[in-house]
Design a protein around this motif. Structure first.
Motif, PDB file in Angstrom:
ATOM      1  N   ASP A   1      -3.898  -0.685  -8.367  1.00  0.00           N
ATOM      2  CA  ASP A   1      -3.006  -0.990  -7.513  1.00  0.00           C
ATOM      3  C   ASP A   1      -1.935  -2.067  -8.390  1.00  0.00           C
ATOM      4  O   ASP A   1      -0.553  -1.847  -8.356  1.00  0.00           O
ATOM      5  N   ASP A   2      -2.776  -3.157  -8.873  1.00  0.00           N
ATOM      6  CA  ASP A   2      -1.874  -3.854  -9.794  1.00  0.00           C
ATOM      7  C   ASP A   2      -1.268  -3.424 -10.791  1.00  0.00           C
ATOM      8  O   ASP A   2      -0.034  -3.858 -11.076  1.00  0.00           O
ATOM      9  N   PHE A   3      -1.530  -2.332 -11.305  1.00  0.00           N
ATOM     10  CA  PHE A   3      -0.905  -1.821 -12.532  1.00  0.00           C
ATOM     11  C   PHE A   3       0.333  -1.025 -12.136  1.00  0.00           C
ATOM     12  O   PHE A   3       1.514  -1.314 -12.536  1.00  0.00           O
TER      13      PHE A   3
ATOM     14  N   TYR B   1      -8.336  10.351  -2.966  1.00  0.00           N
ATOM     15  CA  TYR B   1      -9.474   9.279  -2.794  1.00  0.00           C
ATOM     16  C   TYR B   1      -8.909   8.193  -2.713  1.00  0.00           C
ATOM     17  O   TYR B   1      -9.432   7.175  -1.676  1.00  0.00           O
ATOM     18  N   CYS B   2      -8.193   7.700  -3.435  1.00  0.00           N
ATOM     19  CA  CYS B   2      -7.447   6.340  -3.221  1.00  0.00           C
ATOM     20  C   CYS B   2      -6.766   6.001  -2.232  1.00  0.00           C
ATOM     21  O   CYS B   2      -6.801   5.190  -1.705  1.00  0.00           O
ATOM     22  N   SER B   3      -6.023   7.229  -1.684  1.00  0.00           N
ATOM     23  CA  SER B   3      -5.441   7.146  -0.388  1.00  0.00           C
ATOM     24  C   SER B   3      -6.513   6.860   0.702  1.00  0.00           C
ATOM     25  O   SER B   3      -5.923   6.030   1.737  1.00  0.00           O
ATOM     26  N   TRP B   4      -7.386   7.507   0.576  1.00  0.00           N
ATOM     27  CA  TRP B   4      -8.502   7.277   1.756  1.00  0.00           C
ATOM     28  C   TRP B   4      -8.923   5.901   1.725  1.00  0.00           C
ATOM     29  O   TRP B   4      -9.247   5.137   2.633  1.00  0.00           O
ATOM     30  N   LEU B   5      -9.192   5.320   0.561  1.00  0.00           N
ATOM     31  CA  LEU B   5      -9.656   3.976   0.074  1.00  0.00           C
ATOM     32  C   LEU B   5      -8.631   3.030   0.905  1.00  0.00           C
ATOM     33  O   LEU B   5      -8.893   2.007   1.422  1.00  0.00           O
ATOM     34  N   ILE B   6      -7.331   3.293   0.637  1.00  0.00           N
ATOM     35  CA  ILE B   6      -6.212   2.483   1.186  1.00  0.00           C
ATOM     36  C   ILE B   6      -6.334   2.390   2.572  1.00  0.00           C
ATOM     37  O   ILE B   6      -6.141   1.261   3.077  1.00  0.00           O
TER      38      ILE B   6
ATOM     39  N   PRO C   1       0.578  -1.131  -0.064  1.00  0.00           N
ATOM     40  CA  PRO C   1       0.076   0.015  -0.008  1.00  0.00           C
ATOM     41  C   PRO C   1       0.649   1.223  -0.231  1.00  0.00           C
ATOM     42  O   PRO C   1       0.537   2.164  -0.633  1.00  0.00           O
ATOM     43  N   GLY C   2       2.014   1.218   0.869  1.00  0.00           N
ATOM     44  CA  GLY C   2       2.980   2.217   0.824  1.00  0.00           C
ATOM     45  C   GLY C   2       3.572   2.810  -0.731  1.00  0.00           C
ATOM     46  O   GLY C   2       3.558   3.745  -1.012  1.00  0.00           O
ATOM     47  N   TYR C   3       3.816   1.597  -1.368  1.00  0.00           N
ATOM     48  CA  TYR C   3       4.538   1.791  -2.538  1.00  0.00           C
ATOM     49  C   TYR C   3       3.266   2.443  -3.575  1.00  0.00           C
ATOM     50  O   TYR C   3       3.680   3.212  -4.318  1.00  0.00           O
ATOM     51  N   ALA C   4       2.090   2.036  -3.598  1.00  0.00           N
ATOM     52  CA  ALA C   4       1.094   2.425  -4.294  1.00  0.00           C
ATOM     53  C   ALA C   4       0.760   3.749  -4.077  1.00  0.00           C
ATOM     54  O   ALA C   4       0.631   4.731  -5.063  1.00  0.00           O
TER      55      ALA C   4
END
Length: 256
Positions: A107-109, A89-94, A30-33
């Protein structure tokens, strides 16, 4: 390790905490993403797969607002601010440990590029390669399950410091077949992405998959995997010895 009930043919392993440290799955990935997301979508936001993902994320944001979830505000009047809103928003979701398909796809990409460039390497507990190879040699098939996508599992097992462990695994499952809490109730997700050749920097995000699925009945592959494990251990021992001679501490990742 060998006391299985009579007639056992398949071993299903949970990835997080069983084959792979919690710290890698819950912190490193998650940190890398988070760290690379803005730069990634700046480069690739016009690629069809990424463009579709970003549109899905915008729809999710609207749904979260309607549901009273209080996601970060989405106030954008140009492309750059729009991309930053997506990242917020993605950071909030993570942070909420969301496994929503659009976030998981993105994230996969990002992770795939990290593995391709060597910034990420799949982590497994040190004993796992030998144990998995031994189970294969006993005629047992290994499958893995994770809330993360099938593709993210393949990235982990295909890039470890012990070599490519994918030939030891018969099949991969994610929550498209059901959750841990309710295995009889499949969740709605996109079709699982298959492994592919990793893209070059100029090629944009990865394309259709070329890494073939493992096949059963691999006594020879198990033997070769054991040899690869031994070579990896020898390399690691040399690295550890060099670190001790230079005065560097021997840092090991303990189980969570």
């Amino acid at each position: 390790m060998e006391n299985f009930p009579e007639g056992t043919k398949v071993i299903l392993l949970d990835v997080v905490g069983t084959t792979t440290p919690h710290s890698f799955a819950r912190a490193t990935l998650p940190g890398y993403a988070r760290e690379h997301m803005l730069e990634f979508i700046r480069r690739f936001h016009s690629i069809p797969e990424i463009k579709s993902d970003l549109a899905d994320l915008k729809r999710m944001h609207s749904e979260d607002i309607k549901a009273g979830e209080n996601p970060p505000a989405w106030d954008a009047d140009d492309l750059e601010s729009d991309l930053k809103c997506i990242v917020d928003y993605c950071s909030w979701l993570i942070t909420r440990e969301s496994i929503a398909p659009p976030l998981r796809y993105l994230d996969d990409f990002i992770w795939e590029e990290g593995y391709r460039t060597g910034q990420l390497n799949g982590e497994v507990y040190p004993e796992m390669p030998e144990v998995m190879a031994k189970w294969n040699s006993m005629g047992l098939e290994i499958c893995t399950y994770s809330a993360g996508s099938v593709f993210s599992q393949q990235l982990i097992f295909g890039t470890t410091r012990y070599g490519d462990l994918m030939p030891l695994i018969r099949a991969y499952f994610d929550n498209s077949v059901g959750s841990r809490e309710d295995p009889h109730r499949p969740k709605t997700t996109r079709p699982a992405r298959q492994s592919r050749h990793l893209a070059t920097p100029r090629a944009g995000p990865c394309r259709a998959g070329q890494i073939s699925q493992p096949t059963p009945g691999r006594q020879l592959q198990a033997h070769e995997a054991m040899q690869a494990v031994e070579r990896g251990r020898q390399r690691q021992q040399r690295d550890d010895d060099a670190g001790q001679h230079s005065g560097d501490p021997d840092v090991r990742d303990d189980r969570d």
